[in-house]
Design a protein around this motif. Structure first.
Motif, PDB file in Angstrom:
ATOM      1  N   ASP A 401       0.852  -1.188   0.000  1.00 20.54           N
ATOM      2  CA  ASP A 401       0.000   0.000   0.000  1.00 20.54           C
ATOM      3  C   ASP A 401       0.889   1.239   0.000  1.00 20.54           C
ATOM      4  N   THR A 402       1.314   1.678  -1.175  1.00 20.80           N
ATOM      5  CA  THR A 402       2.197   2.846  -1.280  1.00 20.80           C
ATOM      6  C   THR A 402       1.414   4.146  -1.283  1.00 20.80           C
ATOM      7  N   GLY A 403       0.124   4.074  -1.640  1.00 23.75           N
ATOM      8  CA  GLY A 403      -0.673   5.289  -1.754  1.00 23.75           C
ATOM      9  C   GLY A 403      -0.394   6.081  -3.017  1.00 23.75           C
ATOM     10  N   LEU A 404       0.439   5.530  -3.908  1.00 22.96           N
ATOM     11  CA  LEU A 404       0.815   6.232  -5.133  1.00 22.96           C
ATOM     12  C   LEU A 404      -0.123   5.871  -6.273  1.00 22.96           C
ATOM     13  N   PHE A 405      -0.270   6.778  -7.205  1.00 22.30           N
ATOM     14  CA  PHE A 405      -1.125   6.526  -8.361  1.00 22.30           C
ATOM     15  C   PHE A 405      -0.401   5.664  -9.385  1.00 22.30           C
ATOM     16  N   PHE A 406       0.817   6.026  -9.761  1.00 19.76           N
ATOM     17  CA  PHE A 406       1.601   5.242 -10.717  1.00 19.76           C
ATOM     18  C   PHE A 406       2.516   4.288  -9.958  1.00 19.76           C
ATOM     19  N   VAL A 407       2.334   2.995 -10.184  1.00 17.94           N
ATOM     20  CA  VAL A 407       3.180   1.986  -9.542  1.00 17.94           C
ATOM     21  C   VAL A 407       3.564   0.935 -10.574  1.00 17.94           C
ATOM     22  N   ARG A 408       4.547   0.135 -10.200  1.00 17.55           N
ATOM     23  CA  ARG A 408       4.938  -0.986 -11.052  1.00 17.55           C
ATOM     24  C   ARG A 408       3.872  -2.081 -10.972  1.00 17.55           C
ATOM     25  N   PRO A 409       3.898  -3.036 -11.881  1.00 22.15           N
ATOM     26  CA  PRO A 409       2.909  -4.120 -11.819  1.00 22.15           C
ATOM     27  C   PRO A 409       2.930  -4.909 -10.518  1.00 22.15           C
ATOM     28  N   ASP A 410       4.034  -4.838  -9.744  1.00 22.76           N
ATOM     29  CA  ASP A 410       4.072  -5.520  -8.448  1.00 22.76           C
ATOM     30  C   ASP A 410       3.625  -4.600  -7.318  1.00 22.76           C
ATOM     31  N   GLY A 411       3.204  -3.367  -7.647  1.00 21.92           N
ATOM     32  CA  GLY A 411       2.693  -2.439  -6.650  1.00 21.92           C
ATOM     33  C   GLY A 411       3.736  -1.517  -6.042  1.00 21.92           C
ATOM     34  N   GLN A 412       5.003  -1.767  -6.315  1.00 24.65           N
ATOM     35  CA  GLN A 412       6.056  -0.920  -5.750  1.00 24.65           C
ATOM     36  C   GLN A 412       6.155   0.411  -6.513  1.00 24.65           C
ATOM     37  N   ALA A 413       6.736   1.406  -5.847  1.00 25.05           N
ATOM     38  CA  ALA A 413       6.920   2.709  -6.477  1.00 25.05           C
ATOM     39  C   ALA A 413       7.954   2.613  -7.600  1.00 25.05           C
ATOM     40  N   TRP A 414       7.763   3.448  -8.602  1.00 23.96           N
ATOM     41  CA  TRP A 414       8.741   3.527  -9.679  1.00 23.96           C
ATOM     42  C   TRP A 414       9.966   4.311  -9.205  1.00 23.96           C
ATOM     43  N   HIS A 415      11.152   3.786  -9.489  1.00 22.85           N
ATOM     44  CA  HIS A 415      12.362   4.567  -9.263  1.00 22.85           C
ATOM     45  C   HIS A 415      12.480   5.576 -10.405  1.00 22.85           C
ATOM     46  N   PRO A 416      12.732   6.857 -10.110  1.00 19.74           N
ATOM     47  CA  PRO A 416      12.782   7.854 -11.181  1.00 19.74           C
ATOM     48  C   PRO A 416      13.754   7.509 -12.303  1.00 19.74           C
ATOM     49  N   GLN A 417      14.901   6.942 -11.957  1.00 24.35           N
ATOM     50  CA  GLN A 417      15.870   6.614 -13.002  1.00 24.35           C
ATOM     51  C   GLN A 417      15.378   5.468 -13.870  1.00 24.35           C
ATOM     52  N   ALA A 418      14.651   4.527 -13.276  1.00 23.07           N
ATOM     53  CA  ALA A 418      14.094   3.418 -14.057  1.00 23.07           C
ATOM     54  C   ALA A 418      13.093   3.946 -15.084  1.00 23.07           C
ATOM     55  N   VAL A 419      12.325   4.961 -14.694  1.00 20.82           N
ATOM     56  CA  VAL A 419      11.370   5.565 -15.627  1.00 20.82           C
ATOM     57  C   VAL A 419      12.116   6.198 -16.798  1.00 20.82           C
ATOM     58  N   SER A 420      13.198   6.924 -16.505  1.00 24.86           N
ATOM     59  CA  SER A 420      13.988   7.546 -17.575  1.00 24.86           C
ATOM     60  C   SER A 420      14.623   6.497 -18.476  1.00 24.86           C
ATOM     61  N   ASP A 421      15.124   5.427 -17.878  1.00 28.65           N
ATOM     62  CA  ASP A 421      15.765   4.365 -18.679  1.00 28.65           C
ATOM     63  C   ASP A 421      14.749   3.713 -19.620  1.00 28.65           C
ATOM     64  N   ARG A 422      13.562   3.448 -19.110  1.00 31.58           N
ATOM     65  CA  ARG A 422      12.527   2.826 -19.954  1.00 31.58           C
ATOM     66  C   ARG A 422      12.134   3.775 -21.088  1.00 31.58           C
ATOM     67  N   PHE A 423      12.050   5.070 -20.786  1.00 35.15           N
ATOM     68  CA  PHE A 423      11.695   6.055 -21.814  1.00 35.15           C
ATOM     69  C   PHE A 423      12.758   6.084 -22.916  1.00 35.15           C
ATOM     70  N   GLU A 424      14.023   6.166 -22.522  1.00 34.72           N
ATOM     71  CA  GLU A 424      15.095   6.219 -23.518  1.00 34.72           C
ATOM     72  C   GLU A 424      15.114   4.956 -24.387  1.00 34.72           C
ATOM     73  N   HIS A 425      14.825   3.820 -23.768  1.00 32.50           N
ATOM     74  CA  HIS A 425      14.777   2.561 -24.527  1.00 32.50           C
ATOM     75  C   HIS A 425      13.662   2.605 -25.568  1.00 32.50           C
ATOM     76  N   LEU A 426      12.507   3.129 -25.186  1.00 34.42           N
ATOM     77  CA  LEU A 426      11.393   3.234 -26.122  1.00 34.42           C
ATOM     78  C   LEU A 426      11.713   4.182 -27.271  1.00 34.42           C
ATOM     79  N   VAL A 427      12.364   5.293 -26.971  1.00 32.35           N
ATOM     80  CA  VAL A 427      12.702   6.265 -28.020  1.00 32.35           C
ATOM     81  C   VAL A 427      13.620   5.621 -29.049  1.00 32.35           C
ATOM     82  N   VAL A 428      14.609   4.877 -28.573  1.00 39.00           N
ATOM     83  CA  VAL A 428      15.541   4.223 -29.504  1.00 39.00           C
ATOM     84  C   VAL A 428      14.796   3.211 -30.360  1.00 39.00           C
ATOM     85  N   LYS A 429      13.950   2.392 -29.726  1.00 39.03           N
ATOM     86  CA  LYS A 429      13.220   1.374 -30.472  1.00 39.03           C
ATOM     87  C   LYS A 429      12.238   1.979 -31.467  1.00 39.03           C
TER      88      LYS A 429
END
Length: 500
Positions: A401-429
């Motif tokens: 129960d993080t109380g956050l709106f955006f969470v990972r599929p396991d319910g944990q909070a997103w690490h800000p750097q992980a969000v940036s890494d996923r974004f950069e990966h999508l841009v390249v692809k």
């Protein structure tokens, strides 16, 4: 009479009040010993002191530490006038009187005993400030020791700010200035540090462009200090030295004031025009460090993200549509998204200090804001919430129960750097020209302004403290979207057709 006066003077040397005396360097012709105060030439025939023979001095009994020998502040010569010797003796007494009978009296005595012959006594006002502040009246601390003391004493600052101070001290200030006594630090030392950092920058740039792979590898992951980084470093140094003056009273001036650094060049966004994309495809060069997609490119990315990263697609869309910062999107709470009133409240953010995620309130009053969601944004967020409810049901009791709106599929909070890494990966692809995640925020402002919103509305959406900031950043990039109106005036003005 003169010998009686001299005897009285010398007798008072041991009284703790101090005394002035006159002596010379004449020697006894029989013993070759100095006559000092016994030289007859020191006196006139009438009994007064001879004005041109010998010099004046003084001595003052100093408080001593228990179990240690008695000690004196003694200036045996060097004063042409009795008044000068008396004035310095009075100065020394006034310094001791600042501390009364407190332990700091011995500290002042230590400082006086350490004064070398020919050097002036400490300034009374400076010592008085230190006595009043309860800090050491004299210090031989190095700048490095004072930096460590200063950092340890900082309270109530955000972790990101403390990390910045710590990095500046560890990486730059202590290596370059640490061995300099704090009271000797001057603008020459500081300029020498910046010269060394400029040389290091040149070495890094040269190594990165070297044809030798081994040389390139030696600076992999190492970035030169840019103008903005140097300005932040200098701000830390300036704050530290100001506190050495006003809080610790270890300095009287700030040598960091007046140091000139190269000006910080503002990085304004540029648009990925067709020409810029063509050049990037050919050479790999970006027109600038801050780039904005055209609306068509932005839509292409969202379509790609919706197909390839359903977990983060809604977060990317919210940043692109409503201009949230990365940390604000990661820290958005469940109750901050109000579907009944169609608003989003931005209060909290998750940032990274080093790699450690830190949850805190947004950094300014302007940053704390309420923004409208918009029907298209709400539709995506509602769909995401239904999908998230499915994740929760699948996890059962393991769902946090993080109380956050955006969470990972396991319910944990997103690490800000992980969000940036996923974004950069999508841009390249996706094959789109590169932008940073933060550039989506620039895009939101640009699209809103190009669509007819005024600067005040854009300012409030982004959470800028001043409308001037918004104007400075986005005026240039808007020109790319306004070219279609460039001939509006020309179209309204009738002209005679050119002669055949």
């Amino acid at each position: 009479m003169n010998r009686q006066l001299l005897g009285a003077s010398r007798k008072s040397d041991n009284s703790g009040e101090g005394a002035v005396f006159k002596r010379c360097s004449c020697k006894d012709p029989d013993t070759a010993r100095r006559l000092n105060a016994g030289c007859p030439k020191l006196y006139r025939a009438g009994g007064g002191w001879h004005p041109h023979h010998g010099s004046w001095g003084y001595q003052l009994e100093l408080p001593h530490h228990p179990g240690r020998p008695r000690r004196q502040l003694r200036r045996t010569s060097g004063f042409a006038l009795r008044e000068a010797a008396t004035a310095e003796l009075d100065h020394a007494r006034s310094l001791l009187d600042l501390a009364g009978t407190s332990p700091q009296r011995r500290e002042i005595a230590d400082m006086l005993a350490a004064c070398k012959r020919g050097t002036p006594l400490p300034d009374r006002d400076t010592v008085a400030k230190r006595v009043k502040a309860g800090v050491a009246v004299h210090t031989d601390k190095t700048t490095g020791a004072c930096l460590a003391m200063w950092l340890k004493g900082r309270r109530g600052l955000a972790e990101h700010t403390m990390r910045g101070y710590s990095d500046h001290i560890r990486l730059y200030l202590t290596p370059h200035l640490g061995d300099v006594p704090i009271q000797d630090l001057n603008h020459h030392h500081i300029n020498a540090m910046y010269d060394a950092l400029d040389e290091r920058n040149a070495d890094i740039i040269a190594a990165k462009s070297s044809p030798d792979p081994r040389v390139q590898a030696s600076v992999r992951g190492v970035r030169p200090l840019g103008a903005s980084s140097l300005q932040r470093l200098h701000a830390t140094l300036r704050k530290f030295l100001n506190d050495m003056i006003h809080t610790y009273h270890l300095r009287d001036s700030n040598p960091a004031i007046g140091i000139e650094l190269r000006p910080q060049k503002k990085r304004k966004p540029k648009v990925w025009t067709s020409a810029a994309v063509a050049r990037w495809n050919k050479t790999g060069e970006r027109p600038g460090p801050v780039m904005v997609w055209t609306p068509a490119q932005a839509g292409e990315f969202l379509d790609f993200a919706e197909r390839h990263d359903t977990a983060l697609y809604p977060l990317f869309l919210l940043i692109m549509y409503r201009g949230l910062r990365r940390g604000e999107a990661c820290g958005l709470r469940e109750h901050d998204v109000d579907f009944d009133d169609h608003i989003i409240t931005v209060v909290q953010q998750i940032t990274a200090v080093g790699y450690q995620p830190v949850t805190r309130f947004v950094k300014s009053d302007a940053g704390e804001r309420i923004i409208p969601a918009g029907p298209k944004t709400e539709a995506v967020l509602l769909d995401y919430r239904r999908r998230r409810d499915g994740w929760r049901q699948a996890s059962g009791d393991d769902w946090p129960d993080t109380g956050l709106f955006f969470v990972r599929p396991d319910g944990q909070a997103w690490h800000p750097q992980a969000v940036s890494d996923r974004f950069e990966h999508l841009v390249v692809k996706s094959g789109l020209p590169p932008v940073r995640l933060h550039d989506l925020r620039h895009g939101a402002a640009t699209y809103l302004r190009a669509g007819g919103a005024d600067l005040k509305e854009v300012q409030e959406l982004l959470g800028h403290a001043r409308v001037g900031t918004t104007s400075d950043i986005y005026t240039s990039v808007l020109l790319e979207f306004q070219r279609e109106h460039a001939d509006t005036a020309a179209d309204l003005i009738p002209r005679r057709p050119p002669a055949a």
